[in-house]
Design a protein around this motif. Structure first.
Motif, PDB file in Angstrom:
ATOM      1  N   MET A   7      10.185  15.953   0.731  1.00  9.50           N
ATOM      2  CA  MET A   7      11.442  15.220   0.075  1.00  9.50           C
ATOM      3  C   MET A   7      10.889  13.911  -0.587  1.00  9.50           C
ATOM      4  O   MET A   7      11.667  13.830  -1.947  1.00  9.50           O
ATOM      5  N   LEU A   8      10.249  12.983  -0.178  1.00  5.62           N
ATOM      6  CA  LEU A   8      10.054  11.983  -0.696  1.00  5.62           C
ATOM      7  C   LEU A   8       9.208  11.881  -1.789  1.00  5.62           C
ATOM      8  O   LEU A   8       9.452  11.318  -3.209  1.00  5.62           O
ATOM      9  N   PHE A   9       8.015  12.727  -1.748  1.00  5.63           N
ATOM     10  CA  PHE A   9       7.375  13.016  -3.045  1.00  5.63           C
ATOM     11  C   PHE A   9       8.260  13.825  -4.347  1.00  5.63           C
ATOM     12  O   PHE A   9       8.094  13.586  -5.352  1.00  5.63           O
ATOM     13  N   TYR A  10       9.007  14.588  -3.758  1.00  4.38           N
ATOM     14  CA  TYR A  10       9.953  15.193  -4.871  1.00  4.38           C
ATOM     15  C   TYR A  10      10.953  14.254  -5.589  1.00  4.38           C
ATOM     16  O   TYR A  10      10.966  14.262  -6.626  1.00  4.38           O
ATOM     17  N   ALA A  11      11.278  13.362  -4.624  1.00  2.00           N
ATOM     18  CA  ALA A  11      12.257  12.493  -5.120  1.00  2.00           C
ATOM     19  C   ALA A  11      11.498  11.479  -6.037  1.00  2.00           C
ATOM     20  O   ALA A  11      12.346  10.888  -7.088  1.00  2.00           O
ATOM     21  N   ILE A  12      10.405  11.099  -5.779  1.00  2.00           N
ATOM     22  CA  ILE A  12       9.581  10.323  -6.689  1.00  2.00           C
ATOM     23  C   ILE A  12       9.493  10.836  -8.227  1.00  2.00           C
ATOM     24  O   ILE A  12       9.601  10.182  -9.203  1.00  2.00           O
ATOM     25  N   GLN A  13       9.128  12.153  -8.061  1.00  5.42           N
ATOM     26  CA  GLN A  13       9.249  12.715  -9.072  1.00  5.42           C
ATOM     27  C   GLN A  13      10.417  12.771 -10.073  1.00  5.42           C
ATOM     28  O   GLN A  13      10.488  12.617 -11.439  1.00  5.42           O
TER      29      GLN A  13
ATOM     30  N   PHE B 188       0.016  18.346 -10.724  1.00  7.52           N
ATOM     31  CA  PHE B 188      -0.212  18.837  -9.375  1.00  7.52           C
ATOM     32  C   PHE B 188       1.172  19.149  -8.817  1.00  7.52           C
ATOM     33  O   PHE B 188       1.962  18.080  -8.785  1.00  7.52           O
ATOM     34  N   HIS B 189       1.399  19.993  -8.124  1.00  9.51           N
ATOM     35  CA  HIS B 189       2.773  20.259  -7.182  1.00  9.51           C
ATOM     36  C   HIS B 189       2.629  19.234  -6.282  1.00  9.51           C
ATOM     37  O   HIS B 189       1.668  18.954  -5.627  1.00  9.51           O
ATOM     38  N   ILE B 190       3.835  18.900  -5.568  1.00  9.38           N
ATOM     39  CA  ILE B 190       3.945  17.984  -4.740  1.00  9.38           C
ATOM     40  C   ILE B 190       3.611  18.515  -3.199  1.00  9.38           C
ATOM     41  O   ILE B 190       3.094  17.706  -2.456  1.00  9.38           O
ATOM     42  N   VAL B 191       3.516  19.684  -2.954  1.00 10.82           N
ATOM     43  CA  VAL B 191       3.058  20.171  -1.634  1.00 10.82           C
ATOM     44  C   VAL B 191       1.225  19.853  -1.722  1.00 10.82           C
ATOM     45  O   VAL B 191       1.070  19.778  -0.592  1.00 10.82           O
ATOM     46  N   GLN B 192       0.831  19.953  -2.785  1.00  7.15           N
ATOM     47  CA  GLN B 192      -0.506  19.920  -2.995  1.00  7.15           C
ATOM     48  C   GLN B 192      -0.869  18.407  -2.563  1.00  7.15           C
ATOM     49  O   GLN B 192      -1.819  17.842  -2.023  1.00  7.15           O
ATOM     50  N   LEU B 193       0.142  17.422  -3.039  1.00  2.91           N
ATOM     51  CA  LEU B 193      -0.044  15.895  -2.837  1.00  2.91           C
ATOM     52  C   LEU B 193       0.164  15.866  -1.302  1.00  2.91           C
ATOM     53  O   LEU B 193      -0.597  14.934  -0.568  1.00  2.91           O
ATOM     54  N   VAL B 194       0.852  16.468  -0.698  1.00  4.64           N
ATOM     55  CA  VAL B 194       1.069  16.120   0.686  1.00  4.64           C
ATOM     56  C   VAL B 194      -0.033  16.678   1.533  1.00  4.64           C
ATOM     57  O   VAL B 194      -0.643  15.979   2.381  1.00  4.64           O
ATOM     58  N   PHE B 195      -0.682  17.751   1.240  1.00  2.00           N
ATOM     59  CA  PHE B 195      -2.048  18.114   1.654  1.00  2.00           C
ATOM     60  C   PHE B 195      -2.970  17.263   1.572  1.00  2.00           C
ATOM     61  O   PHE B 195      -3.686  16.819   2.810  1.00  2.00           O
ATOM     62  N   PHE B 196      -3.311  16.598   0.432  1.00  2.00           N
ATOM     63  CA  PHE B 196      -4.626  15.869   0.204  1.00  2.00           C
ATOM     64  C   PHE B 196      -4.039  14.413   0.897  1.00  2.00           C
ATOM     65  O   PHE B 196      -4.923  13.698   1.432  1.00  2.00           O
ATOM     66  N   ARG B 197      -2.726  14.036   0.973  1.00  2.00           N
ATOM     67  CA  ARG B 197      -2.550  12.705   1.507  1.00  2.00           C
ATOM     68  C   ARG B 197      -2.874  12.832   3.013  1.00  2.00           C
ATOM     69  O   ARG B 197      -3.141  11.598   3.627  1.00  2.00           O
ATOM     70  N   ASN B 198      -2.664  13.927   3.631  1.00  2.00           N
ATOM     71  CA  ASN B 198      -2.854  14.075   5.179  1.00  2.00           C
ATOM     72  C   ASN B 198      -4.297  14.357   5.462  1.00  2.00           C
ATOM     73  O   ASN B 198      -4.883  13.915   6.711  1.00  2.00           O
ATOM     74  N   ILE B 199      -4.864  15.199   4.747  1.00  2.00           N
ATOM     75  CA  ILE B 199      -6.308  15.457   4.948  1.00  2.00           C
ATOM     76  C   ILE B 199      -7.415  14.516   5.116  1.00  2.00           C
ATOM     77  O   ILE B 199      -8.367  14.348   5.889  1.00  2.00           O
TER      78      ILE B 199
ATOM     79  N   PHE C 188       0.854  -1.303   0.148  1.00  2.00           N
ATOM     80  CA  PHE C 188       0.067  -0.082  -0.096  1.00  2.00           C
ATOM     81  C   PHE C 188       0.847   1.138   0.003  1.00  2.00           C
ATOM     82  O   PHE C 188       0.601   2.521  -0.596  1.00  2.00           O
ATOM     83  N   PHE C 189       2.029   1.178   0.622  1.00  2.00           N
ATOM     84  CA  PHE C 189       2.804   2.531   0.725  1.00  2.00           C
ATOM     85  C   PHE C 189       3.301   2.548  -0.696  1.00  2.00           C
ATOM     86  O   PHE C 189       3.533   3.757  -1.315  1.00  2.00           O
ATOM     87  N   SER C 190       3.966   1.672  -1.306  1.00  2.00           N
ATOM     88  CA  SER C 190       4.238   1.555  -2.844  1.00  2.00           C
ATOM     89  C   SER C 190       3.125   2.054  -3.739  1.00  2.00           C
ATOM     90  O   SER C 190       3.579   2.895  -4.589  1.00  2.00           O
ATOM     91  N   LEU C 191       2.032   1.827  -3.404  1.00  2.00           N
ATOM     92  CA  LEU C 191       0.739   2.227  -4.113  1.00  2.00           C
ATOM     93  C   LEU C 191       0.691   3.936  -4.070  1.00  2.00           C
ATOM     94  O   LEU C 191       0.282   4.757  -4.880  1.00  2.00           O
ATOM     95  N   THR C 192       0.908   4.276  -2.948  1.00  2.00           N
ATOM     96  CA  THR C 192       0.675   5.650  -2.389  1.00  2.00           C
ATOM     97  C   THR C 192       1.796   6.491  -3.136  1.00  2.00           C
ATOM     98  O   THR C 192       1.532   7.481  -3.864  1.00  2.00           O
ATOM     99  N   SER C 193       3.102   5.764  -3.317  1.00  2.00           N
ATOM    100  CA  SER C 193       4.003   6.373  -4.195  1.00  2.00           C
ATOM    101  C   SER C 193       3.911   6.586  -5.432  1.00  2.00           C
ATOM    102  O   SER C 193       3.960   7.628  -6.091  1.00  2.00           O
ATOM    103  N   ALA C 194       3.294   5.515  -6.160  1.00  2.00           N
ATOM    104  CA  ALA C 194       2.772   5.378  -7.446  1.00  2.00           C
ATOM    105  C   ALA C 194       1.792   6.456  -7.895  1.00  2.00           C
ATOM    106  O   ALA C 194       1.838   7.213  -8.983  1.00  2.00           O
ATOM    107  N   ILE C 195       0.883   6.597  -6.844  1.00  2.00           N
ATOM    108  CA  ILE C 195      -0.363   7.678  -7.072  1.00  2.00           C
ATOM    109  C   ILE C 195       0.341   8.762  -7.140  1.00  2.00           C
ATOM    110  O   ILE C 195      -0.203   9.513  -8.187  1.00  2.00           O
ATOM    111  N   SER C 196       1.325   9.113  -6.262  1.00  2.00           N
ATOM    112  CA  SER C 196       1.833  10.474  -6.077  1.00  2.00           C
ATOM    113  C   SER C 196       2.632  10.739  -7.623  1.00  2.00           C
ATOM    114  O   SER C 196       2.614  12.035  -7.702  1.00  2.00           O
ATOM    115  N   LYS C 197       3.264   9.665  -7.928  1.00  2.00           N
ATOM    116  CA  LYS C 197       3.912   9.962  -9.192  1.00  2.00           C
ATOM    117  C   LYS C 197       3.003  10.413 -10.482  1.00  2.00           C
ATOM    118  O   LYS C 197       3.361  11.132 -11.111  1.00  2.00           O
TER     119      LYS C 197
END
Length: 306
Positions: free
Chosen positions: A90-96, A41-52, A26-35
Motif C-alpha cells: 500500500m505504501l509503494f502504491y500510494a507513492i505512485q 515496474f509494478h509495485i509488487v516487483q519493487l517489494v520483492f527486490f526491496r526485501n531480497i 534513507f527511508f525517504s530515499l527508499t520511497s523516492a527510488i520506488s517512485k
C-alpha cells in the motif's frame, strides 16, 4: 564527575537524534527510488527486490551470531510478516498515485492508530494527553484526506490503509519481542516480502485483475544497468534506514527519537518537489503539521508512562 556524565548524556542524545535523522533520510530515499522505478515496474516487483537484498544481510547476521530465544508464537510471527508486507504494498502504491509527500504523511499516522488499537484490542489505558494526541492526529487526517480530481477516494484510502496495517504490525511486534530475537521478526517480514510478491506476480501473469492492481502485478526484467542499480539501492537504503532506526533508540529516549523521525515527511516533500511533484496546498500543510503534532504527543506520552 557530574559534568562529565552530563556531557556524555548530551553526546549520546545527539547521536540518537543524528541516527534517527539518517534513518528518516534513507527511508525517504527508499520511497523516492520506488517512485522512480515504479514508472517502469509494478509495485509488487519493487517489494520483492526491496526485501531480497535485506534477507542476505539478515541471514548473514544470524549465521555469524545464532539466535537464542525460544520462540513459540509462529502463527503471530507469520501474521506480522503478511501484514507488514501488505502495508508495504500500500505504501509503494500510494507513492505512485498520491506522491511522496502525501504518502509519507499517511504513513506517519501509524502511532495514532497504534495508540487507539492498543486501547481497543489489548485494553491499554490511555491518559488525557494521549486522547488529545489522537484527536489532533485525526483532525490532521481530515485535512489531508481530501480527494480531488488528481487523487481518488480509493487511492487515499489505500494510503491510509498502509498506516492502519503498520499499526497492527507494530502491535504484534510488542508480543513477539518477548519470545523472539529481533532478527527473527525482521526476517519473517522480509521472507513474506519475497514469497507474497512471487505469488502476486504469478497470479498477475495468468489472471490479471485491474481492480486489484495494488496487489496483483507482473514481473519485468530490468532493461539496463541503471535499473539493476536502482533495485540494489532500493534494498540498501531500506536496510540502512532500518539499521539506523534500531540504533537510534539505544542512545536517547524513545519519545524524543521518535519525534525526530517525523523529519521523513519533510525529506519526502523536498525530494518529491525535486522530482517534479507539486508543492503541498495549505490544507495539506495544515494536516501534515497536525499529524506530526499528534504523533509527537503520543510518542512523548508513551515515554513518560514507560
Amino acid at each position: 564527575m557530574a559534568a562529565s556524565t552530563e556531557n556524555f548524556s548530551t553526546a549520546s542524545s545527539l547521536k540518537g537524534i543524528y541516527l534517527m535523522l539518517g534513518a528518516a533520510f534513507f527511508f525517504s530515499l527508499t520511497s523516492a527510488i520506488s517512485k522512480w522505478l515504479g514508472r517502469d515496474f509494478h509495485i509488487v516487483q519493487l517489494v520483492f527486490f526491496r526485501n531480497i537484498v535485506g534477507v542476505v544481510f539478515i541471514i548473514s547476521s544470524i549465521w555469524q551470531r545464532p539466535m537464542r530465544q525460544e520462540g513459540g508464537k509462529l502463527g503471530l510471527l507469520i501474521f506480522r510478516g503478511v501484514v507488514g508486507t501488505l502495508s508495504l504494498y500500500m505504501l509503494f502504491y500510494a507513492i505512485q498515485t498520491l506522491g511522496l509527500g502525501r504518502a509519507s504523511t499517511y504513513q506517519y499516522t501509524y502511532p495514532i492508530f497504534l495508540a487507539l488499537f492498543s486501547w481497543l484490542l489489548i485494553g491499554e489505558t490511555l491518559n488525557g494527553k494521549e486522547w488529545m494526541a489522537i484527536f489532533v492526529g485525526f483532525t490532521g487526517i481530515l485535512f489531508v484526506f481530501r480527494p480531488d480530481l488528481s487523487s481518488s477516494l480509493r487511492d487515499n484510502a489505500l494510503g491510509l490503509g498502509n498506516a492502519l496495517l503498520t499499526a497492527i504490525s507494530y502491535l504484534s511486534i510488542r508480543q513477539l519481542g518477548v519470545v523472539y530475537d529481533t532478527r527473527a521478526i525482521i526476517l519473517s517480514f522480509m521472507l513474506s516480502g519475497i514469497v507474497m510478491p512471487i505469488l502476486s506476480m504469478l497470479v498477475g501473469t495468468y489472471y490479471p485483475m485491474e481492480h486489484l492492481d495494488f496487489l496483483i502485478g507482473t514481473f519485468k526484467w530490468p532493461d539496463n544497468v541503471w535499473q539493476w542499480l536502482g533495485f540494489l539501492a532500493l534494498g540498501l537504503t531500506a536496510l540502512l534506514g532500518q539499521k539506523m532506526l534500531t540504533q537510534s533508540f539505544t542512545y536517547d529516549k524513545a519519545g524524543r527519537v521518535a519525534a525526530v523521525g517525523y523529519s521523513n515527511i519533510l525529506f519526502s516533500v523536498l525530494i518529491g518537489f525535486l522530482m517534479g511533484e507539486a508543492i503541498p496546498t495549505l490544507s495539506m500543510l495544515t494536516g501534515m503539521l497536525l499529524i506530526i503534532a499528534g504523533g509527537i504527543l503520543v510518542s512523548l506520552a508513551k515515554t513518560k508512562k514507560a
